[in-house]
Design a protein around this motif. Structure first.
Motif, PDB file in Angstrom:
ATOM      1  N   ILE A 141     -17.168  -0.479  -8.393  1.00 43.68           N
ATOM      2  CA  ILE A 141     -15.852  -0.611  -9.006  1.00 43.68           C
ATOM      3  C   ILE A 141     -15.433   0.756  -9.576  1.00 43.68           C
ATOM      4  O   ILE A 141     -16.217   1.428 -10.254  1.00 43.68           O
ATOM      5  N   LEU A 142     -14.193   1.170  -9.291  1.00 46.61           N
ATOM      6  CA  LEU A 142     -13.609   2.387  -9.850  1.00 46.61           C
ATOM      7  C   LEU A 142     -12.337   1.988 -10.615  1.00 46.61           C
ATOM      8  O   LEU A 142     -11.473   1.301 -10.062  1.00 46.61           O
ATOM      9  N   PHE A 143     -12.253   2.423 -11.857  1.00 47.57           N
ATOM     10  CA  PHE A 143     -11.090   2.084 -12.685  1.00 47.57           C
ATOM     11  C   PHE A 143     -10.486   3.365 -13.275  1.00 47.57           C
ATOM     12  O   PHE A 143     -11.196   4.227 -13.780  1.00 47.57           O
ATOM     13  N   ARG A 144      -9.145   3.460 -13.167  1.00 44.08           N
ATOM     14  CA  ARG A 144      -8.440   4.603 -13.732  1.00 44.08           C
ATOM     15  C   ARG A 144      -7.158   4.126 -14.435  1.00 44.08           C
ATOM     16  O   ARG A 144      -6.549   3.143 -14.000  1.00 44.08           O
ATOM     17  N   VAL A 145      -6.792   4.882 -15.488  1.00 44.58           N
ATOM     18  CA  VAL A 145      -5.473   4.712 -16.102  1.00 44.58           C
ATOM     19  C   VAL A 145      -4.664   5.943 -15.719  1.00 44.58           C
ATOM     20  O   VAL A 145      -5.021   7.075 -16.083  1.00 44.58           O
ATOM     21  N   LEU A 146      -3.591   5.715 -14.968  1.00 48.26           N
ATOM     22  CA  LEU A 146      -2.760   6.812 -14.486  1.00 48.26           C
ATOM     23  C   LEU A 146      -1.467   6.887 -15.289  1.00 48.26           C
ATOM     24  O   LEU A 146      -0.991   5.874 -15.825  1.00 48.26           O
ATOM     25  N   GLU A 147      -0.902   8.072 -15.324  1.00 46.88           N
ATOM     26  CA  GLU A 147       0.370   8.272 -16.028  1.00 46.88           C
ATOM     27  C   GLU A 147       1.332   8.993 -15.102  1.00 46.88           C
ATOM     28  O   GLU A 147       1.001  10.041 -14.533  1.00 46.88           O
ATOM     29  N   LEU A 148       2.550   8.435 -14.962  1.00 48.21           N
ATOM     30  CA  LEU A 148       3.583   9.043 -14.139  1.00 48.21           C
ATOM     31  C   LEU A 148       4.939   8.690 -14.733  1.00 48.21           C
ATOM     32  O   LEU A 148       5.246   7.491 -14.910  1.00 48.21           O
ATOM     33  N   ALA A 149       5.716   9.703 -15.004  1.00 44.90           N
ATOM     34  CA  ALA A 149       7.073   9.505 -15.540  1.00 44.90           C
ATOM     35  C   ALA A 149       7.059   8.613 -16.780  1.00 44.90           C
ATOM     36  O   ALA A 149       7.835   7.657 -16.896  1.00 44.90           O
ATOM     37  N   ASP A 150       6.101   8.882 -17.678  1.00 43.85           N
ATOM     38  CA  ASP A 150       5.980   8.169 -18.960  1.00 43.85           C
ATOM     39  C   ASP A 150       5.646   6.690 -18.783  1.00 43.85           C
ATOM     40  O   ASP A 150       5.904   5.868 -19.683  1.00 43.85           O
ATOM     41  N   ASN A 151       5.079   6.339 -17.658  1.00 46.01           N
ATOM     42  CA  ASN A 151       4.620   4.967 -17.411  1.00 46.01           C
ATOM     43  C   ASN A 151       3.128   4.989 -17.104  1.00 46.01           C
ATOM     44  O   ASN A 151       2.635   5.900 -16.421  1.00 46.01           O
ATOM     45  N   ASN A 152       2.432   3.966 -17.595  1.00 53.41           N
ATOM     46  CA  ASN A 152       1.003   3.849 -17.341  1.00 53.41           C
ATOM     47  C   ASN A 152       0.752   2.858 -16.196  1.00 53.41           C
ATOM     48  O   ASN A 152       1.418   1.808 -16.107  1.00 53.41           O
ATOM     49  N   TYR A 153      -0.235   3.221 -15.371  1.00 56.78           N
ATOM     50  CA  TYR A 153      -0.627   2.383 -14.223  1.00 56.78           C
ATOM     51  C   TYR A 153      -2.129   2.167 -14.294  1.00 56.78           C
ATOM     52  O   TYR A 153      -2.898   3.101 -14.572  1.00 56.78           O
ATOM     53  N   LEU A 154      -2.533   0.908 -13.990  1.00 52.51           N
ATOM     54  CA  LEU A 154      -3.959   0.579 -13.956  1.00 52.51           C
ATOM     55  C   LEU A 154      -4.394   0.586 -12.487  1.00 52.51           C
ATOM     56  O   LEU A 154      -3.955  -0.267 -11.688  1.00 52.51           O
ATOM     57  N   TYR A 155      -5.217   1.544 -12.157  1.00 50.45           N
ATOM     58  CA  TYR A 155      -5.689   1.709 -10.768  1.00 50.45           C
ATOM     59  C   TYR A 155      -7.104   1.154 -10.701  1.00 50.45           C
ATOM     60  O   TYR A 155      -7.990   1.579 -11.454  1.00 50.45           O
ATOM     61  N   MET A 156      -7.327   0.194  -9.803  1.00 49.72           N
ATOM     62  CA  MET A 156      -8.647  -0.414  -9.621  1.00 49.72           C
ATOM     63  C   MET A 156      -9.006  -0.416  -8.131  1.00 49.72           C
ATOM     64  O   MET A 156      -8.150  -0.736  -7.287  1.00 49.72           O
ATOM     65  N   LYS A 157     -10.244  -0.090  -7.859  1.00 46.02           N
ATOM     66  CA  LYS A 157     -10.722  -0.096  -6.470  1.00 46.02           C
ATOM     67  C   LYS A 157     -12.094  -0.762  -6.464  1.00 46.02           C
ATOM     68  O   LYS A 157     -13.029  -0.297  -7.119  1.00 46.02           O
ATOM     69  N   LYS A 158     -12.169  -1.872  -5.713  1.00 45.10           N
ATOM     70  CA  LYS A 158     -13.417  -2.610  -5.649  1.00 45.10           C
ATOM     71  C   LYS A 158     -13.735  -2.936  -4.188  1.00 45.10           C
ATOM     72  O   LYS A 158     -12.945  -3.610  -3.515  1.00 45.10           O
ATOM     73  N   LYS A 159     -14.868  -2.405  -3.758  1.00 45.12           N
ATOM     74  CA  LYS A 159     -15.352  -2.628  -2.408  1.00 45.12           C
ATOM     75  C   LYS A 159     -14.287  -2.323  -1.367  1.00 45.12           C
ATOM     76  O   LYS A 159     -14.000  -3.100  -0.470  1.00 45.12           O
ATOM     77  N   GLY A 160     -13.611  -1.167  -1.569  1.00 44.41           N
ATOM     78  CA  GLY A 160     -12.630  -0.711  -0.598  1.00 44.41           C
ATOM     79  C   GLY A 160     -11.258  -1.290  -0.778  1.00 44.41           C
ATOM     80  O   GLY A 160     -10.312  -0.885  -0.098  1.00 44.41           O
ATOM     81  N   LYS A 161     -11.104  -2.272  -1.681  1.00 45.90           N
ATOM     82  CA  LYS A 161      -9.825  -2.909  -1.929  1.00 45.90           C
ATOM     83  C   LYS A 161      -9.139  -2.209  -3.117  1.00 45.90           C
ATOM     84  O   LYS A 161      -9.719  -2.098  -4.196  1.00 45.90           O
ATOM     85  N   MET A 164       0.816  -1.219   0.000  1.00 41.38           N
ATOM     86  CA  MET A 164       0.000   0.000   0.000  1.00 41.38           C
ATOM     87  C   MET A 164       0.848   1.268   0.000  1.00 41.38           C
ATOM     88  O   MET A 164       0.445   2.310  -0.527  1.00 41.38           O
ATOM     89  N   LYS A 165       2.049   1.205   0.608  1.00 39.83           N
ATOM     90  CA  LYS A 165       2.909   2.389   0.596  1.00 39.83           C
ATOM     91  C   LYS A 165       3.330   2.744  -0.831  1.00 39.83           C
ATOM     92  O   LYS A 165       3.340   3.910  -1.221  1.00 39.83           O
ATOM     93  N   LYS A 166       3.692   1.699  -1.579  1.00 47.05           N
ATOM     94  CA  LYS A 166       4.075   1.938  -2.979  1.00 47.05           C
ATOM     95  C   LYS A 166       2.883   2.407  -3.803  1.00 47.05           C
ATOM     96  O   LYS A 166       3.002   3.269  -4.674  1.00 47.05           O
ATOM     97  N   ILE A 167       1.720   1.801  -3.480  1.00 48.47           N
ATOM     98  CA  ILE A 167       0.502   2.196  -4.205  1.00 48.47           C
ATOM     99  C   ILE A 167       0.179   3.660  -3.925  1.00 48.47           C
ATOM    100  O   ILE A 167      -0.101   4.450  -4.833  1.00 48.47           O
ATOM    101  N   ASN A 168       0.216   4.068  -2.648  1.00 47.23           N
ATOM    102  CA  ASN A 168      -0.090   5.455  -2.278  1.00 47.23           C
ATOM    103  C   ASN A 168       0.955   6.427  -2.832  1.00 47.23           C
ATOM    104  O   ASN A 168       0.641   7.576  -3.175  1.00 47.23           O
ATOM    105  N   ALA A 169       2.219   5.972  -2.916  1.00 39.71           N
ATOM    106  CA  ALA A 169       3.279   6.840  -3.449  1.00 39.71           C
ATOM    107  C   ALA A 169       3.019   7.211  -4.900  1.00 39.71           C
ATOM    108  O   ALA A 169       3.414   8.285  -5.367  1.00 39.71           O
ATOM    109  N   ILE A 170       2.327   6.338  -5.586  1.00 41.74           N
ATOM    110  CA  ILE A 170       2.023   6.617  -7.003  1.00 41.74           C
ATOM    111  C   ILE A 170       0.681   7.329  -7.151  1.00 41.74           C
ATOM    112  O   ILE A 170       0.566   8.335  -7.859  1.00 41.74           O
ATOM    113  N   THR A 171      -0.325   6.837  -6.482  1.00 44.53           N
ATOM    114  CA  THR A 171      -1.674   7.399  -6.659  1.00 44.53           C
ATOM    115  C   THR A 171      -1.799   8.809  -6.092  1.00 44.53           C
ATOM    116  O   THR A 171      -2.579   9.625  -6.592  1.00 44.53           O
TER     117      THR A 171
END
Length: 417
Positions: free
Chosen positions: A104-124, A79-86
């Protein structure tokens, strides 16, 4: 700015063009964003379904993470790594989708020319990194193209206005022609576009009007100067006793006035017609005969040794020039005779007499006089000759050799037959 002005029309046209380009840019950027969003969604929807399915079955473990790495994806479970990016301020959200019913919440994030798939389902919270994502930022190319288009439009507007600016200055200058302001410094240009050529033609016309005005001013002043003496003399003679001698003097005054008026008429015709005189082909013999008729000369006074060729001239004016050359040659000769010769295209008038006291160019000045001038010489003879020859594409040259004065009418081009 005058709304009917061409400058106003051009400015409005360029402003509308820029507005249309900016509107097109906005529409294209919007469509490009939608296309990019659809492409990303289509690319990542399979991996999203796979991750959510494993999450539903509780299979998000190290083995599943290793299997994703084989597909160039990294699963973040800390979660620390996840929070550091999100929660990174530099992270951008490229796509966001929500499904409220499935929570369900879905996002495509971009950081430092890298794409991240962010998913949140029922608090997870689940985060997957796309290790193979390559950035194809078409926005940069679109912005570059539109920047070039905008700059090009602005440069074209500047060039167009600069090309047309002489037209605006010319309009103001033309207004001043009525006030006899003939200076057109604005039109000094080597450009060959239509506006510059138009300006140059107006400048030539203005200079011609200026020259015409100056010539008429000189003409009028000289008329007053030259007529003053015979008029004063005639007025004096009318107050004397009427006898034969005074009557003859009075007649000579009127003869002088008549000759002056004829000379003035010749100058006026030259000034008015300038280079636009009508020219045709005439035999040289006819021109010389007409000049002798004007002077009422006998044939033996004018000796002919010339070829009777055709010359392209204005008959009336060229006859006056020939008359003046013959008259001056006879008047200032020792034997009161003149010889007319030809040399190719040139016409030569010779007499036996004294050499000219001054340079020939001095005698081209109107009313030029010297102490030895004859009393019936008005100082207009060679002035008229010079201008008539010039208008007929001739020039006048002078030579003196072995007591012979030679006035040469030299053809400027070969238009004779």
């Amino acid at each position: 700015m005058n709304r009917q002005s061409i400058f106003f029309t051009i400015t409005v046209s360029f402003i509308i063009s820029i507005i249309l380009v900016i509107a097109s840019f906005g529409i294209l950027m919007t469509e490009n964003y939608k296309v990019k969003e659809a492409e990303l969604f289509q690319k990542y929807i399979p991996i999203i379904k796979l991750v959510l399915r494993k999450h539903h079955k509780g299979g998000l473990n190290i083995e599943f993470a290793k299997s994703l790495e084989n597909s160039n994806y990294s699963l973040f479970m800390d979660m620390k790594k996840i929070n550091a990016i999100t929660y990174n301020p530099q992270t951008k959200v490229l796509i966001e989708r929500k499904d409220p019913r499935a929570k369900i919440l879905f996002r495509v994030l971009e950081l430092a020319d890298n794409n991240y798939l962010y998913m949140k389902k029922k608090g997870k919270t689940i985060l997957v990194k796309d290790n193979s994502s390559t950035q194809n930022n078409t926005n940069i190319y679109i912005i570059l193209v539109f920047a070039i288009v905008i700059i090009t439009i602005i440069l074209m507007y500047y060039i167009t206005i600069r090309k047309l600016m002489p037209l605006k200055i010319l309009k103001d200058k033309v207004k001043t022609l009525g006030d006899e302001n003939f200076d057109f410094e604005c039109c000094n240009s080597d450009s060959k576009d239509e506006v510059s050529l138009l300006g140059m033609e107006f400048k030539k016309a203005a200079l011609k009007l200026k020259s015409l005005k100056e010539a008429r001013n000189v003409f009028i002043r000289n008329i007053m100067h030259e007529l003053k003496t015979p008029i004063a003399k005639g007025n004096f003679l009318t107050q004397l006793e009427q006898n034969k001698e005074n009557n003859e003097k009075l007649k000579s005054v009127f003869s002088r006035l008549e000759l002056l008026i004829n000379e003035f008429a010749s100058i006026e015709e030259l000034i008015s017609s300038s280079k636009n005189i009508e020219k045709k082909f005439y035999f040289l013999d006819d021109v010389i005969d007409n000049a002798k008729d004007i002077l009422m000369l006998e044939d033996e006074i004018v000796l002919g040794s010339y070829d009777n060729k055709k010359i392209n001239v204005n008959f009336k004016l060229f006859s006056i020039a020939t008359k003046n050359l013959i008259d001056n040659a006879i008047k200032y000769s020792n034997d009161k005779r003149v010889t007319v010769k030809t040399d190719n295209e040139d016409i030569i008038f010779e007499n036996n007499g004294k050499k000219l006291e001054y340079d020939l160019e001095k005698y081209f000045e109107p009313f030029f006089a010297n102490e030895d001038k004859a009393k019936d010489s008005f100082g207009l003879g060679l002035y008229i000759v010079y201008n008539i020859l010039k208008a007929n594409n001739y020039s006048l040259e002078y030579e003196y050799e072995d007591g012979i004065n030679r006035f040469i009418c030299k053809k400027d081009d070969t238009s004779t037959i």
